[in-house]
Structures are given as C-alpha cells and as structure tokens.
Write an enzyme that holds these catalytic residues in place. Structure first.
Site, PDB file in Angstrom:
ATOM      1  N   ASP A 197     -11.111   2.903  -0.655  1.00 40.83           N
ATOM      2  CA  ASP A 197     -10.647   3.772  -1.734  1.00 40.83           C
ATOM      3  C   ASP A 197      -9.968   2.905  -2.795  1.00 40.83           C
ATOM      4  O   ASP A 197      -9.379   1.860  -2.492  1.00 40.83           O
ATOM      5  CB  ASP A 197      -9.649   4.788  -1.177  1.00 40.83           C
ATOM      6  CG  ASP A 197      -9.323   5.897  -2.149  1.00 40.83           C
ATOM      7  OD1 ASP A 197      -9.959   6.957  -2.068  1.00 40.83           O
ATOM      8  OD2 ASP A 197      -8.421   5.695  -2.998  1.00 40.83           O
TER       9      ASP A 197
ATOM     10  N   HIS B  91      -3.091   8.699   2.166  1.00 40.94           N
ATOM     11  CA  HIS B  91      -1.740   8.551   1.616  1.00 40.94           C
ATOM     12  C   HIS B  91      -0.681   9.269   2.455  1.00 40.94           C
ATOM     13  O   HIS B  91       0.517   9.023   2.255  1.00 40.94           O
ATOM     14  CB  HIS B  91      -1.675   9.109   0.188  1.00 40.94           C
ATOM     15  CG  HIS B  91      -2.463   8.333  -0.803  1.00 40.94           C
ATOM     16  ND1 HIS B  91      -2.348   6.973  -0.960  1.00 40.94           N
ATOM     17  CD2 HIS B  91      -3.402   8.733  -1.709  1.00 40.94           C
ATOM     18  CE1 HIS B  91      -3.176   6.564  -1.903  1.00 40.94           C
ATOM     19  NE2 HIS B  91      -3.837   7.613  -2.370  1.00 40.94           N
TER      20      HIS B  91
ATOM     21  N   HIS C 269      -7.323   3.463  -4.315  1.00 44.03           N
ATOM     22  CA  HIS C 269      -5.876   3.488  -4.111  1.00 44.03           C
ATOM     23  C   HIS C 269      -5.540   2.938  -2.729  1.00 44.03           C
ATOM     24  O   HIS C 269      -6.252   3.199  -1.764  1.00 44.03           O
ATOM     25  CB  HIS C 269      -5.334   4.918  -4.236  1.00 44.03           C
ATOM     26  CG  HIS C 269      -5.672   5.582  -5.528  1.00 44.03           C
ATOM     27  ND1 HIS C 269      -6.747   6.435  -5.666  1.00 44.03           N
ATOM     28  CD2 HIS C 269      -5.082   5.507  -6.747  1.00 44.03           C
ATOM     29  CE1 HIS C 269      -6.805   6.869  -6.915  1.00 44.03           C
ATOM     30  NE2 HIS C 269      -5.812   6.320  -7.595  1.00 44.03           N
TER      31      HIS C 269
ATOM     32  N   ASP D 188     -13.781   6.523  -5.531  1.00 46.60           N
ATOM     33  CA  ASP D 188     -13.074   6.440  -6.805  1.00 46.60           C
ATOM     34  C   ASP D 188     -12.970   5.020  -7.347  1.00 46.60           C
ATOM     35  O   ASP D 188     -12.382   4.803  -8.418  1.00 46.60           O
ATOM     36  CB  ASP D 188     -11.690   7.088  -6.728  1.00 46.60           C
ATOM     37  CG  ASP D 188     -10.930   6.737  -5.462  1.00 46.60           C
ATOM     38  OD1 ASP D 188     -11.419   5.904  -4.676  1.00 46.60           O
ATOM     39  OD2 ASP D 188      -9.854   7.327  -5.250  1.00 46.60           O
TER      40      ASP D 188
END
Length: 315
Positions: free
Chosen positions: A164, A127, A166, A251
């Site tokens: 991931d 990120h 996200h 995740d």
C-alpha cells in the site's frame, strides 16, 4: 488445475462512509465485476466471506476496543476516530466479514483448496492499532490473519509484505517485538501516517524483523525492483517464511488521487509475480493477498486484474 480463491461479500456495500468519502462501497464492487468479466474459465474459486469470531479479532485488538467499535456503530454514530474513519450502523458487522475473509483465505490456502487467495473486502485494515481506529481502518485484517495462521496451523514464521502507498503502522506495531512475523513495507515517505522510517527495524526480540522501504514521491517500479532485489528478497530468504500475507494497496498507482507514486497496471502484475515467485520457492506458493487501499475506481479495476493474473499464472 488448482484455482486462485477470490473471497468477497455483497454486504461490503453496507459499510456507508458517507458522500464523497474515498473509501466507498464501489471499491469492492468494481474489483469483483472486473474479475468476473475477465476470468471466464475455472481459474478462480469464488467464496463468500463469513464473519470472524471475536476471539480471533482479540488476538490483535483489545477486547474493550472491539466492544467500543460495536457500540459506536450500533448507536449510529458516524465517526470512529479523529475524523477520517467514517462508520454506520452496519460497519461493525461488515468489518467482522472483512476479518473473516482473511481467515477464510488462510484456510483455503493452508488446506490446499486453492494455490493462493485474494480477499476483496472493505474496510481496509493495516492502519488499525491495538486500541485505535485510523486511516479508514477498523480492525487490522492482515495482522489478525497472521495470528490466526500461527494459532490455527502452528506456523512459526509468517511474512507480511505491505505494498500500500501508506505505511502499515498498525501491522508494524502489532509485531514490532515479535521475531515470528517478518514485516516489510513499501510506502511513500514522508506521507500519512508519518511512520515507516528506515530506522524502524523492530525492538527487543523483534529487532531485525521489520524492514521499511520508504519511497520518495514520484518513485516508479524501477525503485521497487531495485529494493526488492537488494534488500527485501535477501531478508525474506533468510527468514524463510511458511506463509506470505500481502497487504495489497492499489493506491501506489499513478492514477490514484490520494498519493504520488507511479506504478502502472503492468507494474502491479510484475510486483505480484515477484512475490508469487518467492512464495513458490519458499513456502509451496502459500500466498494470501488482502486488499487495502486504492481510490481510483478505474485503476483499481485494471490493476486488480493484473494482480490476479499473476496469482493465477505465476508469470
């Protein structure tokens, strides 16, 4: 037998994110412990990370931002961004180790000391933007590894696959106008950080070199497999990468408390196997996995074993 390299460092625990933060010190330790218990032969080459030189971090991040991170940490401040990226006095040093682990992973794979590698470090990185921390991430470990591979080994085509849950907004933005890095992201959408729509395909010379696979909440491995076969694999085959970097977020696991996708332990093995098979066909197996998210400690330990089994065995 050429081993799979595992790169970590005990100082990961010094990055203190405070009580009850999901990105906590136990994350890397449970993975290391699980791998040490499960793999008792000569399948793994264990290496200790070394801090990355600032010049490599600055291939992706502004020098002023790098100094800001260091100064915030040294002052003992606890928050680096708008609130979710907690830091402490040791966080800058640990983040340099996390970057350095990715560079070491590239080295051992490119030099033939390991057939592939897995960096088990924190904080995660995908990120982190050029001049902004976010989503628990200080520096973009995988983006820096890609630039390092290009500059240190003269590679002209590097693929980054992000699994991931996200979207890897920082990684995407680092290469959005760059045709030498093909970025693929499987992620839950709509979800944090709000990027990763299908129409985001790159810009200018990089148009067509970003491929987003947004998945609805509740998606399972069947959706991953279909998208891999129909969209991702053909695009990667056309690109023909010389090295594959994998942002491995655990995740997307059904047991993860922060998201809503439904991969199980065996699915992580199968997804890794698909990617490893392509690496063997495309670039002599040169594959570097860098750990990102994953916030159920039990699921993280189990899925990491499945991930590394696929790296070791290729099946």
């Amino acid at each position: 037998m050429i081993p799979t390299a595992i790169i970590s460092h005990p100082d990961c625990a010094l990055h203190d994110t405070g009580s009850y933060h999901p990105e906590r010190a136990e994350r890397t330790q449970v993975v290391v412990d699980a791998l040490q218990r499960f793999f008792t032969g000569n399948e793994l080459l264990w290496l200790e990370a070394e801090p990355a030189a600032l010049k490599w971090i600055e291939t992706v991040h502004d020098a002023a931002y790098v100094r800001q991170v260091e100064e915030v940490c040294l002052r003992g401040e606890s928050v680096l961004d708008r609130g979710d990226t907690q830091v402490c006095e040791d966080s800058f040093a640990v983040a340099r180790l996390a970057v350095g682990a990715g560079l070491m992973a590239v080295d051992v794979v490119m030099q033939g000391r390991a057939k592939n590698a897995f960096s088990v470090m924190r904080p995660p990185g995908h990120h982190a933007e050029r001049a902004e921390a976010m989503g628990f991430c200080l520096f973009n470990n995988i983006a820096i590894a890609a630039r390092y591979a290009q500059q240190r080994y003269g590679l002209s085509r590097v693929a980054i696959i992000d699994i991931d849950v996200h979207h890897g907004n920082g990684t995407q933005s680092a290469f959005y106008r760059d045709p030498t890095v093909f970025f693929v992201s499987f992620h839950q959408y709509p979800f944090y950080p709000g990027t990763g729509m299908k129409r985001e395909i790159g810009d200018g010379p990089g148009e067509g070199f970003t491929l987003n696979i947004p998945l609805v909440a509740g998606a399972s491995y069947a959706e991953y497999l279909s998208d891999w076969q129909t969209q991702v694999l053909p695009a990667l085959q056309r690109f023909s990468p010389e090295l594959i970097l994998l942002s491995t977020g655990f995740d997307a696991h059904v047991d993860d408390p922060l998201a809503n996708l439904n991969l199980n332990d065996a699915d992580y093995h199968e997804l890794t196997r698909l990617i490893n098979d392509f690496a063997l066909q495309s670039c002599d197996g040169r594959l570097v996995s860098i750990m990102e998210g994953g916030y159920s400690l039990d699921a993280l330990a189990r899925a990491s074993i499945c991930h590394v089994r696929a790296l070791c065995n290729g099946k």
